[in-house]
Design an enzyme around this catalytic site. Structure first.
Site, PDB file in Angstrom:
ATOM      1  N   HIS A 178     -59.107 -52.555 -12.460  1.00 12.16           N
ATOM      2  CA  HIS A 178     -60.465 -52.025 -12.318  1.00 12.16           C
ATOM      3  C   HIS A 178     -60.670 -50.805 -13.194  1.00 12.16           C
ATOM      4  O   HIS A 178     -61.603 -50.040 -12.985  1.00 12.16           O
ATOM      5  CB  HIS A 178     -60.738 -51.692 -10.849  1.00 12.16           C
ATOM      6  CG  HIS A 178     -60.715 -52.924  -9.996  1.00 12.16           C
ATOM      7  ND1 HIS A 178     -61.816 -53.727  -9.822  1.00 12.16           N
ATOM      8  CD2 HIS A 178     -59.703 -53.517  -9.324  1.00 12.16           C
ATOM      9  CE1 HIS A 178     -61.481 -54.750  -9.046  1.00 12.16           C
ATOM     10  NE2 HIS A 178     -60.207 -54.660  -8.740  1.00 12.16           N
ATOM     11  N   GLY A 198     -31.696 -35.056 -20.906  1.00 11.67           N
ATOM     12  CA  GLY A 198     -32.641 -34.691 -19.842  1.00 11.67           C
ATOM     13  C   GLY A 198     -33.377 -35.891 -19.267  1.00 11.67           C
ATOM     14  O   GLY A 198     -33.437 -36.094 -18.056  1.00 11.67           O
ATOM     15  N   ARG A 199     -33.915 -36.737 -20.148  1.00  7.31           N
ATOM     16  CA  ARG A 199     -34.716 -37.873 -19.661  1.00  7.31           C
ATOM     17  C   ARG A 199     -33.853 -38.986 -19.073  1.00  7.31           C
ATOM     18  O   ARG A 199     -34.366 -39.960 -18.532  1.00  7.31           O
ATOM     19  CB  ARG A 199     -35.615 -38.385 -20.786  1.00  7.31           C
ATOM     20  CG  ARG A 199     -34.873 -38.757 -22.059  1.00  7.31           C
ATOM     21  CD  ARG A 199     -35.832 -38.942 -23.221  1.00  7.31           C
ATOM     22  NE  ARG A 199     -35.166 -39.122 -24.496  1.00  7.31           N
ATOM     23  CZ  ARG A 199     -34.764 -38.138 -25.287  1.00  7.31           C
ATOM     24  NH1 ARG A 199     -34.943 -36.885 -24.915  1.00  7.31           N
ATOM     25  NH2 ARG A 199     -34.188 -38.388 -26.447  1.00  7.31           N
ATOM     26  N   GLU A 222     -41.323 -22.948 -18.636  1.00  2.00           N
ATOM     27  CA  GLU A 222     -42.141 -23.324 -17.472  1.00  2.00           C
ATOM     28  C   GLU A 222     -41.317 -23.255 -16.184  1.00  2.00           C
ATOM     29  O   GLU A 222     -41.735 -22.684 -15.181  1.00  2.00           O
ATOM     30  CB  GLU A 222     -42.673 -24.762 -17.630  1.00  2.00           C
ATOM     31  CG  GLU A 222     -43.654 -24.963 -18.765  1.00  2.00           C
ATOM     32  CD  GLU A 222     -42.994 -25.351 -20.065  1.00  2.00           C
ATOM     33  OE1 GLU A 222     -41.814 -24.985 -20.295  1.00  2.00           O
ATOM     34  OE2 GLU A 222     -43.649 -26.021 -20.877  1.00  2.00           O
ATOM     35  N   LYS A 251     -31.655 -28.485 -17.120  1.00  2.00           N
ATOM     36  CA  LYS A 251     -30.416 -28.718 -17.858  1.00  2.00           C
ATOM     37  C   LYS A 251     -29.998 -27.428 -18.574  1.00  2.00           C
ATOM     38  O   LYS A 251     -28.867 -26.997 -18.482  1.00  2.00           O
ATOM     39  CB  LYS A 251     -30.633 -29.862 -18.852  1.00  2.00           C
ATOM     40  CG  LYS A 251     -29.420 -30.179 -19.683  1.00  2.00           C
ATOM     41  CD  LYS A 251     -29.618 -31.405 -20.545  1.00  2.00           C
ATOM     42  CE  LYS A 251     -28.455 -31.534 -21.518  1.00  2.00           C
ATOM     43  NZ  LYS A 251     -28.551 -32.699 -22.376  1.00  2.00           N
ATOM     44  N   GLU A 272     -40.096 -40.017 -25.847  1.00  2.00           N
ATOM     45  CA  GLU A 272     -39.281 -38.898 -26.335  1.00  2.00           C
ATOM     46  C   GLU A 272     -38.038 -39.435 -27.050  1.00  2.00           C
ATOM     47  O   GLU A 272     -37.503 -38.797 -27.942  1.00  2.00           O
ATOM     48  CB  GLU A 272     -38.878 -37.976 -25.160  1.00  2.00           C
ATOM     49  CG  GLU A 272     -38.369 -36.618 -25.616  1.00  2.00           C
ATOM     50  CD  GLU A 272     -38.211 -35.609 -24.486  1.00  2.00           C
ATOM     51  OE1 GLU A 272     -39.034 -34.682 -24.386  1.00  2.00           O
ATOM     52  OE2 GLU A 272     -37.264 -35.731 -23.697  1.00  2.00           O
ATOM     53  N   LYS A 328     -43.099 -25.341 -28.711  1.00  2.00           N
ATOM     54  CA  LYS A 328     -42.501 -24.290 -27.872  1.00  2.00           C
ATOM     55  C   LYS A 328     -42.483 -22.967 -28.638  1.00  2.00           C
ATOM     56  O   LYS A 328     -42.813 -21.921 -28.092  1.00  2.00           O
ATOM     57  CB  LYS A 328     -41.055 -24.657 -27.495  1.00  2.00           C
ATOM     58  CG  LYS A 328     -40.927 -25.730 -26.435  1.00  2.00           C
ATOM     59  CD  LYS A 328     -39.467 -25.871 -26.009  1.00  2.00           C
ATOM     60  CE  LYS A 328     -39.219 -27.170 -25.287  1.00  2.00           C
ATOM     61  NZ  LYS A 328     -37.813 -27.445 -25.033  1.00  2.00           N
TER      62      LYS A 328
HETATM   63  O1  F6P Z   1     -39.253 -30.155 -23.832  1.00  2.66           O
HETATM   64  C1  F6P Z   1     -38.610 -31.346 -23.598  1.00  2.66           C
HETATM   65  C2  F6P Z   1     -37.379 -31.170 -22.784  1.00  2.66           C
HETATM   66  O2  F6P Z   1     -36.380 -30.611 -23.551  1.00  2.66           O
HETATM   67  C3  F6P Z   1     -36.958 -32.505 -22.199  1.00  2.66           C
HETATM   68  O3  F6P Z   1     -36.183 -33.242 -23.051  1.00  2.66           O
HETATM   69  C4  F6P Z   1     -36.297 -32.090 -20.943  1.00  2.66           C
HETATM   70  O4  F6P Z   1     -36.213 -33.157 -20.054  1.00  2.66           O
HETATM   71  C5  F6P Z   1     -37.221 -31.001 -20.476  1.00  2.66           C
HETATM   72  O5  F6P Z   1     -37.596 -30.343 -21.656  1.00  2.66           O
HETATM   73  C6  F6P Z   1     -36.659 -30.039 -19.476  1.00  2.66           C
HETATM   74  O6  F6P Z   1     -35.524 -29.379 -19.925  1.00  2.66           O
HETATM   75  P1  F6P Z   1     -34.557 -28.609 -18.943  1.00  2.66           P
HETATM   76  O7  F6P Z   1     -34.000 -29.587 -17.971  1.00  2.66           O
HETATM   77  O8  F6P Z   1     -33.505 -28.005 -19.822  1.00  2.66           O
HETATM   78  O9  F6P Z   1     -35.348 -27.563 -18.235  1.00  2.66           O
END
Ligand code: F6P
Length: 568
Positions: A391, A273-274, A219, A213, A360, A516
């Site tokens: 199990h 995002g979620r 990462e 987003k 979240e 972060k």
């Molecule tokens: O760190 C959490 C977050 O901000 C989530 O809310 C989001 O889904 C994810 O990181 C990834 O963010 P992006 O789509 O901006 O890479």
């Protein structure tokens, strides 16, 4: 706007608190003998049956919960969401994931503008692009068709698409469409995840979709740079244009990264995002794998629940009832966790997705007005498909802590198996467990029953099940793309209902920021120590010791390395 009263100060909240004593005197064994109650606690909607008769609740409880909904202005809050008001106040944004699945002719407004045409413009672009890749008219730099896709993204840019992909993999229609194709997900910044993703793949036939987003997530950006290197090392830097596309709200950063803006698929800041799986975040990789028409059915399923959520009366409204019952369990009965137990291996990634959607969203410590809350919000979600979970951790659920359970079952299996001579077919075997577990939890097993079974005295305490453990059963007529969309939307809206009742902002996520920024400090230290032998400083003694150990024992890591990619 004047701060709203905390929900725990309202009369309906106090009434429910007082009501707990009454409920504690009941047992599901007795509650389940009341057929009229059970009938009323059954709800059917568009191929979905919800049975909530195994909740520690009476019809009186439900009445009181409806009053709580009134006190929380739930109706008004739902309407404000659908109207595109900026209910995500800390980010000053509307919350309009429902617009992502609206039909072409629907009107959903954000800031007075109908956003549905924009949504469909991107959906049409995705259809066009994914068709080209799938039919081989868009090929890689060496002229080969792109049959493999790696979707790079994390959190909401990963978990929803992974859930839907896993659920569709065994659906007959979707799997036919996916023949000869592969979709993989690279989420973790761990180089092992890179190794797993590229193992066995040839860059010549691989398309990378970078999904972020913000297009700033550390990462994802490192993983994207890693795969860009993998492609350009093998095929030359100009190959990136054919082998990398992006999904983002930040098209400027996409271009800066080196991806042609023509190959960028947009979404908007009103999509959290979620809550983004129905945007290009999910639609792009899923359309590449299954074709747009399958994904469109998934969107239609979600929209069917959106309509139901916005229009059905609360007593017959699936997400509303589920949300209210969750609040009842968490805030009144004191059960902070919830197990998500799909009796379908296809739904194995459902719980991990809902963990993010729910935790979240609702893991907050202050009200939407910033007032510290004297009550705990959110719930601890976890789960595994049945029967695997049985199990594993069901022991704790049967005889240890009380954990309300969501049992999710499917009437018609995606992949039926019948064996001659077996008592039941394989899906019936699975579903026997789906039907048995909720009753085992509700009824338990008494001392008297064990005596009748001649269980030795010293084992009776160990073999006793107290019962009275709540669950809901959600029975889906099938598990196709449409149903998967419905299931997703039910849980998304249920989480929103919980947040609306608790009076929090379910659509921001400030809690992920601190970790972060501290990682940034560590990253700088590691760089300085590796390149200039800078001493570790500015951390507490524990972190200093651990960092020193880490650096000392990895002295073989080159200070200025040349590119090395995994070799598996
Ligand atoms: O760190 C959490 C977050 O901000 C989530 O809310 C989001 O889904 C994810 O990181 C990834 O963010 P992006 O789509 O901006 O890479």
């Amino acid at each position: 706007m004047a701060p709203t009263a905390l929900i725990c100060d309202t009369q309906p909240w106090k009434d429910l608190k007082a009501h707990v004593e009454e409920i504690k005197k009941t047992h599901l064994r007795e509650l389940l003998t009341d057929t009229e109650r059970c009938k009323q606690m059954l709800l059917e909607f568009d191929g979905i049956t919800l049975d909530y008769s195994r909740q520690q609740a009476t019809l009186g409880t439900l009445n009181k919960l409806q009053k709580l909904a009134e006190a929380a202005h739930l109706k008004d809050k739902i309407e404000r969401m659908f109207k595109g008001e900026h209910i995500n106040s800390t980010e000053n944004r509307s919350v309009l994931h429902v617009a992502l699945r609206a039909p072409r002719d629907a009107v959903v407004k954000s800031d007075g503008k109908n956003v549905v045409p924009d949504v469909w413009k991107v959906l049409d672009q995705i259809k066009d692009f994914s068709d080209k890749v799938r039919n081989g008219s868009w090929v890689g730099a060496t002229g080969k068709p792109l049959t493999n896709v790696i979707s790079v993204g994390i959190g909401g840019s990963f978990l929803g698409p992974l859930f839907v992909h896993t659920a569709l993999q065994t659906d007959p229609e979707a799997s036919k469409q996916a023949k000869g194709r592969q979709l993989r997900f690279l989420a973790n910044v761990d180089p092992i995840d890179v190794a797993r993703n590229i193992t066995g793949l040839n860059p010549e036939t691989t398309l990378v979709v970078v999904v972020s987003k913000t297009f700033t997530t550390a990462e994802t950006m490192l993983n994207a740079r890693t795969l860009r290197t993998w492609i350009s090392k093998e095929l030359g830097p100009s190959a990136v244009a054919k082998h990398m596309v992006a999904v983002s709200t930040n098209l400027m950063l996409v271009e800066k990264f080196g991806i042609d803006p023509k190959n960028a698929f947009a979404f908007w800041d009103w999509v959290g995002g979620r809550y983004s799986v129905c945007s290009a975040v999910g639609v792009m990789p899923l359309s590449l794998q299954y074709g747009f028409s399958v994904v469109e059915k998934f969107l239609n399923g979600a929209w069917s629940v959106d309509n139901h959520f916005s229009s059905a009366p609360f007593e017959k409204n699936l997400p509303v009832l589920l949300g209210l019952l969750s609040v009842w369990n968490v805030s009144f009965l004191g059960y902070p966790a919830r197990a998500i137990l799909p009796y379908s291996q296809a739904l194995e990634k459902f719980a991990p997705h809902i963990q993010q959607v729910s935790m979240e969203s609702n893991g907050k410590g202050v009200s939407i007005d910033g007032v510290p809350l004297p009550l705990e919000t959110g719930e601890i979600d976890f789960g595994e498909p049945g029967t695997n979970g049985q199990h594993s951790f069901y022991q704790l659920i049967h005889q240890g802590r009380v954990i309300p359970c969501d049992f999710i079952g499917v009437i018609k299996s995606q992949q039926p198996v019948y064996l001659e001579g077996e008592i039941v077919n394989n899906h019936d075997e699975l579903m026997s467990n789906f039907f048995a577990q909720p009753d085992a939890l509700a009824y338990g097993k008494t001392h008297e029953q064990l005596l009748k079974e001649n269980v030795p005295d010293h084992l009776i305490p160990h073999k006793t099940f107290t019962g009275n453990r709540p669950s809901i059963s959600l029975l889906l007529s099938s598990l196709d793309a449409y149903k998967i969309g419905q299931l997703l939307a039910i849980y998304e809206h249920r989480v929103a209902v919980q947040g609306f009742i608790w009076g929090i902002n379910s659509f921001d996520q400030w809690g992920v920021e601190l970790g972060k920024s501290l990682a940034t400090q560590v990253r700088k230290q590691l760089h300085a120590s590796r390149t200039k032998k800078a001493p570790v400083q500015g951390f507490n003694s524990s972190t200093t010791t651990l960092l020193n150990k880490y650096l000392q024992e990895s002295l073989d890591v080159p200070a200025t390395p040349s590119t090395l990619l995994p070799k598996v």
